[in-house]
Write a protein that holds these residues in place. Structure first.
Motif, mmCIF file in Angstrom:
data_model
loop_
_atom_site.group_PDB
_atom_site.id
_atom_site.type_symbol
_atom_site.label_atom_id
_atom_site.label_comp_id
_atom_site.label_asym_id
_atom_site.label_seq_id
_atom_site.Cartn_x
_atom_site.Cartn_y
_atom_site.Cartn_z
ATOM 1 N N ASN A 430 -30.231 4.593 64.546
ATOM 2 C CA ASN A 430 -29.017 4.485 63.333
ATOM 3 C C ASN A 430 -29.110 3.174 63.035
ATOM 4 O O ASN A 430 -29.483 1.980 63.373
ATOM 5 C CB ASN A 430 -27.880 4.420 63.892
ATOM 6 C CG ASN A 430 -27.797 6.124 64.543
ATOM 7 O OD1 ASN A 430 -27.651 6.932 63.596
ATOM 8 N ND2 ASN A 430 -27.154 6.191 65.638
ATOM 9 N N ILE A 431 -29.362 3.398 61.316
ATOM 10 C CA ILE A 431 -29.649 2.074 60.454
ATOM 11 C C ILE A 431 -28.274 1.886 59.579
ATOM 12 O O ILE A 431 -27.627 3.126 58.731
ATOM 13 C CB ILE A 431 -30.413 2.018 59.723
ATOM 14 C CG1 ILE A 431 -31.897 2.251 60.614
ATOM 15 C CG2 ILE A 431 -30.528 0.733 58.458
ATOM 16 C CD1 ILE A 431 -33.142 2.633 59.843
ATOM 17 N N ALA A 432 -27.282 0.924 59.479
ATOM 18 C CA ALA A 432 -26.170 0.625 58.975
ATOM 19 C C ALA A 432 -26.528 0.044 57.748
ATOM 20 O O ALA A 432 -27.356 -1.266 57.859
ATOM 21 C CB ALA A 432 -25.368 -0.357 59.378
ATOM 22 N N ALA A 433 -26.137 0.704 56.848
ATOM 23 C CA ALA A 433 -27.161 0.443 54.765
ATOM 24 C C ALA A 433 -26.245 -1.185 54.683
ATOM 25 O O ALA A 433 -26.761 -1.812 54.268
ATOM 26 C CB ALA A 433 -26.008 0.837 54.082
ATOM 27 N N ALA A 434 -24.950 -1.471 55.772
ATOM 28 C CA ALA A 434 -24.795 -2.877 54.938
ATOM 29 C C ALA A 434 -25.489 -4.155 55.569
ATOM 30 O O ALA A 434 -25.221 -4.994 54.840
ATOM 31 C CB ALA A 434 -23.005 -2.990 55.346
ATOM 32 N N GLU A 435 -25.796 -3.114 56.709
ATOM 33 C CA GLU A 435 -26.718 -5.091 57.160
ATOM 34 C C GLU A 435 -27.767 -5.044 55.897
ATOM 35 O O GLU A 435 -28.064 -6.184 56.421
ATOM 36 C CB GLU A 435 -26.434 -4.661 58.975
ATOM 37 C CG GLU A 435 -27.801 -5.108 59.776
ATOM 38 C CD GLU A 435 -28.295 -5.115 60.602
ATOM 39 O OE1 GLU A 435 -28.275 -3.764 61.378
ATOM 40 O OE2 GLU A 435 -28.980 -6.174 61.089
ATOM 41 N N VAL A 436 -28.592 -4.115 56.209
ATOM 42 C CA VAL A 436 -29.294 -3.920 55.121
ATOM 43 C C VAL A 436 -29.286 -4.369 53.674
ATOM 44 O O VAL A 436 -29.526 -5.356 53.165
ATOM 45 C CB VAL A 436 -29.795 -2.760 54.806
ATOM 46 C CG1 VAL A 436 -31.790 -3.204 54.202
ATOM 47 C CG2 VAL A 436 -30.628 -2.116 56.298
ATOM 48 N N GLU A 437 -27.992 -4.054 52.910
ATOM 49 C CA GLU A 437 -28.057 -5.156 51.812
ATOM 50 C C GLU A 437 -27.182 -6.221 52.466
ATOM 51 O O GLU A 437 -27.450 -7.553 51.578
ATOM 52 C CB GLU A 437 -26.028 -4.431 51.400
ATOM 53 C CG GLU A 437 -26.414 -2.645 51.489
ATOM 54 C CD GLU A 437 -24.647 -2.187 51.566
ATOM 55 O OE1 GLU A 437 -25.201 -0.795 50.629
ATOM 56 O OE2 GLU A 437 -23.925 -2.296 51.779
ATOM 57 N N ALA A 438 -26.692 -6.632 53.109
ATOM 58 C CA ALA A 438 -25.743 -7.683 53.304
ATOM 59 C C ALA A 438 -27.394 -9.217 53.435
ATOM 60 O O ALA A 438 -27.644 -10.530 52.885
ATOM 61 C CB ALA A 438 -25.735 -8.186 54.901
ATOM 62 N N VAL A 439 -28.751 -8.756 53.808
ATOM 63 C CA VAL A 439 -30.227 -9.394 53.599
ATOM 64 C C VAL A 439 -30.104 -9.828 52.651
ATOM 65 O O VAL A 439 -30.952 -10.257 51.994
ATOM 66 C CB VAL A 439 -30.689 -8.982 55.447
ATOM 67 C CG1 VAL A 439 -32.036 -9.858 55.347
ATOM 68 C CG2 VAL A 439 -30.426 -8.674 56.782
ATOM 69 N N LEU A 440 -30.319 -8.220 51.864
ATOM 70 C CA LEU A 440 -30.806 -8.474 50.775
ATOM 71 C C LEU A 440 -30.327 -9.170 49.777
ATOM 72 O O LEU A 440 -30.415 -10.332 48.578
ATOM 73 C CB LEU A 440 -30.845 -7.150 50.139
ATOM 74 C CG LEU A 440 -32.126 -6.848 50.383
ATOM 75 C CD1 LEU A 440 -32.416 -5.223 50.330
ATOM 76 C CD2 LEU A 440 -33.056 -6.847 49.781
ATOM 77 N N LEU A 441 -28.467 -9.345 49.886
ATOM 78 C CA LEU A 441 -28.177 -10.515 49.174
ATOM 79 C C LEU A 441 -28.594 -11.758 49.204
ATOM 80 O O LEU A 441 -27.554 -12.830 48.503
ATOM 81 C CB LEU A 441 -26.644 -10.218 48.859
ATOM 82 C CG LEU A 441 -26.189 -8.458 48.289
ATOM 83 C CD1 LEU A 441 -24.743 -7.343 48.963
ATOM 84 C CD2 LEU A 441 -25.960 -8.679 46.748
ATOM 85 N N THR A 442 -29.030 -11.897 50.468
ATOM 86 C CA THR A 442 -28.945 -13.206 50.570
ATOM 87 C C THR A 442 -29.821 -13.985 49.642
ATOM 88 O O THR A 442 -30.162 -15.640 49.751
ATOM 89 C CB THR A 442 -29.326 -14.319 52.002
ATOM 90 O OG1 THR A 442 -30.428 -12.961 52.462
ATOM 91 C CG2 THR A 442 -27.964 -13.058 53.061
ATOM 92 N N HIS A 443 -30.977 -13.151 49.297
ATOM 93 C CA HIS A 443 -32.343 -13.425 48.256
ATOM 94 C C HIS A 443 -31.982 -14.117 47.151
ATOM 95 O O HIS A 443 -31.119 -13.556 46.434
ATOM 96 C CB HIS A 443 -33.467 -12.348 48.122
ATOM 97 C CG HIS A 443 -34.163 -12.702 47.538
ATOM 98 N ND1 HIS A 443 -35.131 -13.261 46.521
ATOM 99 C CD2 HIS A 443 -35.727 -12.503 48.952
ATOM 100 C CE1 HIS A 443 -36.145 -13.329 46.397
ATOM 101 N NE2 HIS A 443 -36.800 -13.265 47.246
ATOM 102 N N PRO A 444 -32.615 -14.845 46.357
ATOM 103 C CA PRO A 444 -32.082 -15.910 45.571
ATOM 104 C C PRO A 444 -32.142 -15.029 44.298
ATOM 105 O O PRO A 444 -31.739 -15.383 43.067
ATOM 106 C CB PRO A 444 -33.205 -17.186 45.564
ATOM 107 C CG PRO A 444 -34.198 -16.977 45.885
ATOM 108 C CD PRO A 444 -33.428 -16.528 47.442
ATOM 109 N N GLN A 445 -32.655 -14.414 44.174
ATOM 110 C CA GLN A 445 -33.308 -14.035 43.370
ATOM 111 C C GLN A 445 -32.991 -12.305 42.959
ATOM 112 O O GLN A 445 -32.645 -11.167 41.656
ATOM 113 C CB GLN A 445 -34.649 -12.667 42.556
ATOM 114 C CG GLN A 445 -35.407 -13.984 42.229
ATOM 115 C CD GLN A 445 -36.845 -14.806 42.406
ATOM 116 O OE1 GLN A 445 -37.867 -13.961 43.603
ATOM 117 N NE2 GLN A 445 -37.398 -14.771 41.113
ATOM 118 N N VAL A 446 -31.709 -11.748 43.996
ATOM 119 C CA VAL A 446 -31.102 -10.417 44.259
ATOM 120 C C VAL A 446 -28.975 -10.732 43.851
ATOM 121 O O VAL A 446 -29.038 -11.410 44.430
ATOM 122 C CB VAL A 446 -30.786 -9.593 45.058
ATOM 123 C CG1 VAL A 446 -30.488 -8.144 45.845
ATOM 124 C CG2 VAL A 446 -32.193 -9.320 45.799
#
Length: 541
Positions: A430-446
């Motif tokens: 089970n993968i929480a979409a919100a967890e993946v989103e939170a990581v990607l939003l920390t990238h400076p180009q996203v």
């Protein structure tokens, strides 16, 4: 079967099983020359397991560990995990299993959230633990387990609680993904874990357990509820043996199943098509399997599998919060559909609308479950650790809200329709979409991101990331690879998006809620998105 009532503890059940089934095998590891441990295989009897568990309990007790403590076990899927778990539980200590695929950030969260009093790990995992402890607020001591056993055990950092171990004492905290992003710690009691095994052991029809004769092959990891609780306690209470492999390998499956003399196998939907794609071998004709028990097989594959391999696949429903299963185990089961059984006393079902009201037969609705009207929460999880609000929300109206959409026939038969909102189900994880989103939003180009499930023929679902880049940054294969590597450093490999789609705008409602269905419609192939990038082949351990 060992007698278990509502007051029985795991330690008491273990002692009764050792006395009754002493010479029987409790745990086995199939031979595998490529494995880092027990390459030639291993058999562990109830008597020997009881002796080793007693020794471990004495070591923990002498170091001051006892009732109310929590110990994180980073022992992968080795038999030592269950030996230590049972030793800890006998003392009233709660076991916190660690997923070996966790990255530093995820391990940090588990250590801080569980407030473990001790981490017990393999020497090969010690560096990862020490790295995490550089970041965590909570600083538990660490001990290692090697071929000679438990190394020097640091003293408990706080005193154990006064009192006795009871059936309500927490036995495990398992971390399960939720729609809020961070995993929730699901607290499971002694009563829960034993009730799960007893329920499984008492099922009729195809799922009929023969006392002292079963060998259950489980390729699923011991940090999940299926292997460490559902199947293990079924075997413990009935004198059976759990055959625990380290991971699923299609090319070795039938050899391991046959040589381990397995009579039952557990599976996930992803396993079945991979086995069907394997070339025929002599090993697949030599097995002794009576039935398979699992979930997620595509309906059209049932008949093909059963014809080729000669035993039924019994579809079930279960989840960490309540692993007493619903299964289509009767001899009149519906092969080739998404049916998975009926509710009954002890696991009653209500198919409801968004307001909790029953829907008519044949109409999709959310599946709500409970033990009974008198005792709705009996044998369910105790709570989400330190999150009473989430616990009560899940129990709104006296029913546990599963989030799974089903259809019910007039005779009560349930058919699975859809997964819970914002949870991606990939190869049983089970993968929480919100967890993946939170990581990607920390990238400076996203600048913005929406993560969702995309259909996958092999893994059931794959992670799709729809990304808006900051102004002036252009999408490219190089940037996509950089974002993939960025996620790979922060998350377990299976959570990293396999599909990447760069867009100028993510559709939202008037209140700025993301409308994921406008990006990828239900059942739509991610490959149809214009310019989508496919990095699924890079997703490896």
């Amino acid at each position: 079967m060992i007698t278990v009532n509502d007051d029985t503890t795991i330690g008491q059940a273990l002692q009764a099983a050792v006395e009754r089934y002493g010479s029987h095998s409790l745990m086995a590891v199939p031979p595998n020359p490529q494995r880092a441990y027990a390459a030639g295989g291993q058999e562990l009897s109830y008597a020997e397991a009881g002796r080793r568990i007693a020794e471990l309990s004495a070591l923990y007790r002498s170091a001051g560990y006892g009732l109310g403590h929590r110990v994180a076990l980073f022992l992968e899927s080795r038999p030592e995990h269950m030996l230590h778990k049972l030793a800890l539980n006998a003392l009233g200590i709660c076991c916190v299993p660690v997923n070996p695929d966790y990255r530093r950030r995820e391990l940090n969260y588990l250590i801080d959230h569980s407030k473990a009093d001790l981490i017990v790990c393999l020497p090969s995992r010690l560096a990862a633990v020490r790295e995490s402890l550089e970041d965590t607020r909570h600083q538990p001591p660490v001990a290692t387990v090697d071929a000679q056993g438990l190394a020097s055990l640091p003293p408990a950092p706080r005193a154990a609680q006064a009192g006795e171990v009871t059936s309500d004492t927490p036995a495990s905290i398992l971390y399960t993904s939720g729609t809020t992003g961070q995993p929730k710690g699901c607290v499971l009691s002694h009563a829960y874990e034993l009730a799960a095994g007893k329920w499984y052991a008492s099922q009729p029809g195809f799922v009929s357990i023969q006392e002292g004769r079963e060998r259950l092959f489980n390729p699923l990891p011991l940090f999940h509820v299926n292997a460490s609780i559902l199947s293990f306690y079924c075997m413990l209470l009935t004198g059976g043996c759990q055959v625990q492999t380290d991971r699923f390998q299609p090319s070795r499956w039938w050899e391991e199943v046959a040589t381990s003399r397995a009579t039952i196998v557990h599976y996930l939907g992803v396993i079945i098509p991979l086995l069907l794609k394997q070339p025929e071998s002599a090993w697949e004709k030599k097995h002794s399997v009576r039935f398979g028990y699992g979930a997620g097989v595509e309906p059209q594959l049932h008949a093909e599998f059963e014809k080729r391999f000669g035993f039924p696949l019994i579809e079930l429903w279960g989840m960490t919060e309540i692993v007493r299963t619903i299964s289509d185990h009767t001899f009149a089961r519906q092969v080739g559909t998404r049916s998975f059984g009926r509710g009954e006393y002890g696991l009653e079902v209500l198919v409801a609308d968004e307001f909790g009201e029953p829907v008519p037969f044949g109409v999709p609705g959310e599946m709500l479950v409970r033990h009974s009207a008198e005792t709705p929460r009996k044998h369910f999880f105790s709570e989400y650790l330190d999150d009473p609000e989430a616990t009560e929300k899940a129990w709104k109206g006296g029913w546990f809200h599963t989030g799974d959409v089903v259809v019910q026939d007039p005779d009560g038969l349930l058919h699975f329709m859809d997964r819970r909102k914002n949870i991606i189900r990939r190869s049983g994880e089970n993968i929480a979409a919100a967890e993946v989103e939170a990581v990607l939003l920390t990238h400076p180009q996203v600048q913005g991101v929406a993560v969702m499930a995309a259909p996958d023929a092999i893994r059931e679902e794959e992670v799709l990331a729809s990304i808006v880049l900051v102004p002036g940054v252009l999408a490219s294969d190089e940037l996509c690879g950089e974002l993939f590597d960025f996620c790979r450093e922060e998350m377990a490999y299976y959570k990293v998006p396999g599909w990447w789609w760069f867009t100028d705008q993510i559709p939202t409602t008037g209140t700025q809620k993301i409308q994921k269905h406008r990006i990828l419609q239900a059942g739509q192939d991610a490959a149809t998105l214009p310019g989508v990038r496919d990095l699924r082949a890079r997703k490896k351990r």
